[in-house]
Design an enzyme around this catalytic site. Structure first.
Site, PDB file in Angstrom:
ATOM      1  N   LYS A   1       0.826  -1.227   0.000  1.00  0.00           N
ATOM      2  CA  LYS A   1       0.000   0.000   0.000  1.00  0.00           C
ATOM      3  C   LYS A   1       0.850   1.264   0.000  1.00  0.00           C
ATOM      4  CE  LYS A   1       0.279  -1.191   4.612  1.00  0.00           C
ATOM      5  NZ  LYS A   1      -0.085  -2.175   5.587  1.00  0.00           N
TER       6      LYS A   1
ATOM      7  N   LYS B   1      -4.155   3.930   2.407  1.00  0.00           N
ATOM      8  CA  LYS B   1      -5.294   3.142   1.925  1.00  0.00           C
ATOM      9  C   LYS B   1      -6.396   4.063   1.397  1.00  0.00           C
ATOM     10  CE  LYS B   1      -4.022  -0.615   5.052  1.00  0.00           C
ATOM     11  NZ  LYS B   1      -4.080  -1.086   6.440  1.00  0.00           N
TER      12      LYS B   1
HETATM   13  P1  NDP Z   1       7.556  -8.675   6.261  1.00  0.00           P
HETATM   14  O1  NDP Z   1       8.369  -7.548   6.766  1.00  0.00           O
HETATM   15  O2  NDP Z   1       7.074  -9.703   7.221  1.00  0.00           O
HETATM   16  O3  NDP Z   1       8.389  -9.442   5.128  1.00  0.00           O
HETATM   17  C1  NDP Z   1       9.116  -8.774   4.152  1.00  0.00           C
HETATM   18  C2  NDP Z   1       9.867  -9.802   3.322  1.00  0.00           C
HETATM   19  O4  NDP Z   1      10.505  -9.129   2.256  1.00  0.00           O
HETATM   20  C3  NDP Z   1      10.960 -10.545   4.086  1.00  0.00           C
HETATM   21  O5  NDP Z   1      10.981 -11.896   3.722  1.00  0.00           O
HETATM   22  C4  NDP Z   1      12.254  -9.857   3.635  1.00  0.00           C
HETATM   23  O6  NDP Z   1      13.384 -10.712   3.576  1.00  0.00           O
HETATM   24  C5  NDP Z   1      11.894  -9.470   2.218  1.00  0.00           C
HETATM   25  N1  NDP Z   1      12.622  -8.282   1.786  1.00  0.00           N
HETATM   26  C6  NDP Z   1      12.597  -7.044   2.314  1.00  0.00           C
HETATM   27  N2  NDP Z   1      13.419  -6.227   1.621  1.00  0.00           N
HETATM   28  C7  NDP Z   1      13.973  -6.977   0.657  1.00  0.00           C
HETATM   29  C8  NDP Z   1      14.927  -6.714  -0.354  1.00  0.00           C
HETATM   30  N3  NDP Z   1      15.463  -5.507  -0.502  1.00  0.00           N
HETATM   31  N4  NDP Z   1      15.276  -7.723  -1.184  1.00  0.00           N
HETATM   32  C9  NDP Z   1      14.743  -8.953  -1.044  1.00  0.00           C
HETATM   33  N5  NDP Z   1      13.829  -9.260  -0.088  1.00  0.00           N
HETATM   34  C10 NDP Z   1      13.470  -8.295   0.748  1.00  0.00           C
HETATM   35  O7  NDP Z   1       6.320  -8.023   5.456  1.00  0.00           O
HETATM   36  P2  NDP Z   1       4.813  -8.536   5.395  1.00  0.00           P
HETATM   37  O8  NDP Z   1       4.806  -9.922   4.861  1.00  0.00           O
HETATM   38  O9  NDP Z   1       4.115  -8.227   6.640  1.00  0.00           O
HETATM   39  O10 NDP Z   1       4.217  -7.535   4.298  1.00  0.00           O
HETATM   40  C11 NDP Z   1       4.515  -7.659   2.944  1.00  0.00           C
HETATM   41  C12 NDP Z   1       3.700  -6.639   2.164  1.00  0.00           C
HETATM   42  O11 NDP Z   1       2.308  -6.901   2.340  1.00  0.00           O
HETATM   43  C13 NDP Z   1       3.908  -5.191   2.621  1.00  0.00           C
HETATM   44  O12 NDP Z   1       3.848  -4.343   1.513  1.00  0.00           O
HETATM   45  C14 NDP Z   1       2.730  -4.955   3.542  1.00  0.00           C
HETATM   46  O13 NDP Z   1       2.364  -3.588   3.619  1.00  0.00           O
HETATM   47  C15 NDP Z   1       1.649  -5.745   2.857  1.00  0.00           C
HETATM   48  N6  NDP Z   1       0.568  -6.161   3.719  1.00  0.00           N
HETATM   49  C16 NDP Z   1       0.859  -6.840   4.875  1.00  0.00           C
HETATM   50  C17 NDP Z   1      -0.171  -7.227   5.703  1.00  0.00           C
HETATM   51  C18 NDP Z   1       0.116  -7.979   6.958  1.00  0.00           C
HETATM   52  O14 NDP Z   1      -0.852  -8.294   7.683  1.00  0.00           O
HETATM   53  N7  NDP Z   1       1.351  -8.321   7.263  1.00  0.00           N
HETATM   54  C19 NDP Z   1      -1.580  -6.935   5.397  1.00  0.00           C
HETATM   55  C20 NDP Z   1      -1.756  -6.274   4.114  1.00  0.00           C
HETATM   56  C21 NDP Z   1      -0.711  -5.896   3.328  1.00  0.00           C
HETATM   57  P3  NDP Z   1      14.036 -11.363   4.909  1.00  0.00           P
HETATM   58  O15 NDP Z   1      12.981 -12.293   5.426  1.00  0.00           O
HETATM   59  O16 NDP Z   1      15.237 -12.075   4.443  1.00  0.00           O
HETATM   60  O17 NDP Z   1      14.290 -10.225   5.819  1.00  0.00           O
HETATM   61  N1  HSE Z   2      -0.611  -2.289  10.260  1.00  0.00           N
HETATM   62  C1  HSE Z   2      -1.704  -2.570   9.389  1.00  0.00           C
HETATM   63  C2  HSE Z   2      -2.992  -2.545  10.211  1.00  0.00           C
HETATM   64  C3  HSE Z   2      -1.497  -3.922   8.705  1.00  0.00           C
HETATM   65  O1  HSE Z   2      -2.918  -2.448  11.453  1.00  0.00           O
HETATM   66  O2  HSE Z   2      -4.059  -2.578   9.623  1.00  0.00           O
HETATM   67  C4  HSE Z   2      -2.433  -4.166   7.539  1.00  0.00           C
HETATM   68  O3  HSE Z   2      -2.277  -3.245   6.518  1.00  0.00           O
END
Ligand code: NDP
Ligand code: HSE
Length: 447
Positions: A106, A206
């Site tokens: 987002k 959002k």
């Molecule tokens: P996390 O921080 O849990 O995971 C991020 C992942 O990306 C990790 O595996 C990390 O690697 C990898 N990463 C980060 N930077 C790099 C890079 N430069 N090169 C390669 N890999 C990289 O994020 P989330 O899974 O929580 O969120 C992912 C996306 O989804 C975000 O955009 C978030 O806003 C969105 N989102 C998340 C929600 C949630 O509930 N978590 C809900 C809705 C949307 P490593 O593991 O090695 O550090």
């Molecule tokens: N930090 C966010 C929330 C995660 O509390 O809704 C989902 O976008």
């Protein structure tokens, strides 16, 4: 029967969401292939650290730190890294390499959405982003496709799980802000820096995405008026409860006409507001999200569910993956977004709503009449006034001994008024000698 070649899927990120996507892709592979008409081969997962622990069991032989080579080998790239860079460059590279993109980012879409969507259009590719707003809840597709023939008037959304969790805990259990935030962080709702949640930045991103789709107009995230919940006190929550309201952080996207200038445009704003306990959004508890859409022909629609969480968000990502994969198999242009309306983005001053103003005043004859007169002088109509003399348990006193006697608390709810008129009124009230202080001004939404 599946006749098409297997499609190559690259995953960027194996965090909370990415690890769940990888697991579900493997567990549901046969069903997904049947739905798509082609097998989906996960060809690699780019991460920062291949040795880092993962929240779901994934095949470690797929992990790589070479995202660029992985992208070049894929038909569909799923970006779940988060942040602006290198996510933006990776997505542009994927599109220019002929891949469709699925993302839940987002922050990136709010900051660079038009650039990414234009780049996709140039090369005949697609960017899917159902997971970017309200996690598992289908809201992007309904706005982009299902309501494409209607006119959206207004969206009221609880789109941040962390702040809803905090305000709900304060309301239902009387928990403190700090303790509720700590629990929301433990539960994984909050961003790495929870300032993004509690100061409304996440909800503003959002709101920018929703407003763009609803009103066919680019809405820069900087143009979204934003107020967080850090000034909301236990006393305000309890006072709201007594008056039949609940405090929610709302993202509001609205098409409106400025009452003074007559300019028609789009307002996108995020702030804590009071909503009636009878409103459907009042029943959204804990970390859940809901988006209430008011459309001209369809009437009122509400979309409700999990706004965050690894596996919940993975569901939305996989839905997008199936859409992208089907397009590879069946062809066709995919879905288009339009910004044809190109409406002006209106400032917060253009908005009209209802307000609850809490004042601590001298408990003397004529004070109420004088305050009422100021509302009237500024064209703001009062709907209800409640006065409590002396110490009010619902409203904290900050003035110490000076306020402990001879003061009264006035809680005034207005009819709909413009922000301009309201702020002039509040300023005039604050200048009165009989006014000890303006305790709070909260908007009342959802009428
Ligand atoms: P996390 O921080 O849990 O995971 C991020 C992942 O990306 C990790 O595996 C990390 O690697 C990898 N990463 C980060 N930077 C790099 C890079 N430069 N090169 C390669 N890999 C990289 O994020 P989330 O899974 O929580 O969120 C992912 C996306 O989804 C975000 O955009 C978030 O806003 C969105 N989102 C998340 C929600 C949630 O509930 N978590 C809900 C809705 C949307 P490593 O593991 O090695 O550090
Ligand atoms: N930090 C966010 C929330 C995660 O509390 O809704 C989902 O976008």
């Amino acid at each position: 029967m599946i006749a098409y070649r297997n499609l190559r899927v690259a995953l960027l990120g194996a965090g909370s969401v990415g690890a769940q996507v990888a697991t579900l892709l493997s567990e549901h592979s046969e069903e997904l292939a049947a739905r798509v008409g082609a097998g989906l081969d996960l060809v690699g997962i780019a991460v920062r650290d291949v040795d880092a622990p993962r929240s779901a069991p994934i095949d470690s032989s797929l992990l790589t730190t070479d995202a660029m080579s992985l992208i070049e080998s894929a038909d569909i790239v799923i970006e779940l890294m988060g942040g602006l860079e290198p996510a933006r460059s990776y997505i542009l590279h994927a599109l220019n390499s002929g891949a469709d993109v699925v993302t839940g980012n987002k922050a990136l879409l709010a900051a660079h959405g038009p650039e990414l969507l234009d780049a996709a259009e140039q090369v005949g590719a697609q960017v899917y982003y159902e997971a970017a707003v309200a996690g598992a809840i289908p809201i992007i597709r309904p706005l982009r496709e299902s309501l494409a023939g209607d006119r959206v008037k207004r969206i009221l959304g609880i789109v941040n799980g962390t702040t809803n969790f905090i305000l709900d805990k304060m309301d239902v259990e009387g928990e403190s802000f700090e303790s509720a935030l700590a629990t929301a962080t433990e539960l994984g709702y909050a961003e790495a820096d929870p300032t993004a949640d509690i100061e409304g930045y996440d909800a503003a991103q959002k709101a920018a995405i929703l407003a763009r789709l609803a009103f066919h107009t680019d809405v820069p995230v900087e143009a979204v008026h934003r107020e967080g919940i850090t000034n909301i006190t236990a006393a305000q929550v309890s006072q709201a409860q007594k008056a039949g309201y609940v405090v929610k952080l709302l993202a509001i996207c609205e098409r409106l006409t400025d009452p003074e200038t007559g300019i028609e445009g789009v307002s996108a704003r995020v702030y804590p507001a009071l909503i009636s306990r009878q409103h459907p959004l009042a029943a959204v508890h804990g970390g859940k999200n809901a988006v209430f859409v008011e459309a001209e022909a369809a009437g009122d629609l509400m979309f409700y569910g999990a706004g965050a969480g690894g596996i919940e968000t993975a569901s939305a990502v996989l839905g997008d993956l199936v859409s992208a994969a089907r397009r590879h198999v069946a062809g066709g242009p995919g879905v288009a977004e339009s910004t044809h309306a190109n409406l002006p983005i209106l400032p917060i001053d253009s908005v009209s709503t209802r307000y609850q103003i809490t004042l601590v005043v001298s408990d003397a004859p004529g004070v109420l009449a004088r305050i009422a007169g100021l509302f009237s002088d500024h064209g703001v109509s009062v709907e209800a006034v409640e006065q409590s003399v002396g110490t009010s348990s619902a409203v904290p006193r900050v003035g110490g001994t000076g306020e402990s006697s001879g003061t009264a608390t006035l809680v005034i709810v207005t009819h709909e008024a413009s922000e301009r008129a309201l702020s002039r009124t509040v300023k005039a009230i604050a200048d009165q000698e009989v006014v000890v202080r303006v305790q709070s001004v909260l908007r009342v939404e959802g009428a």
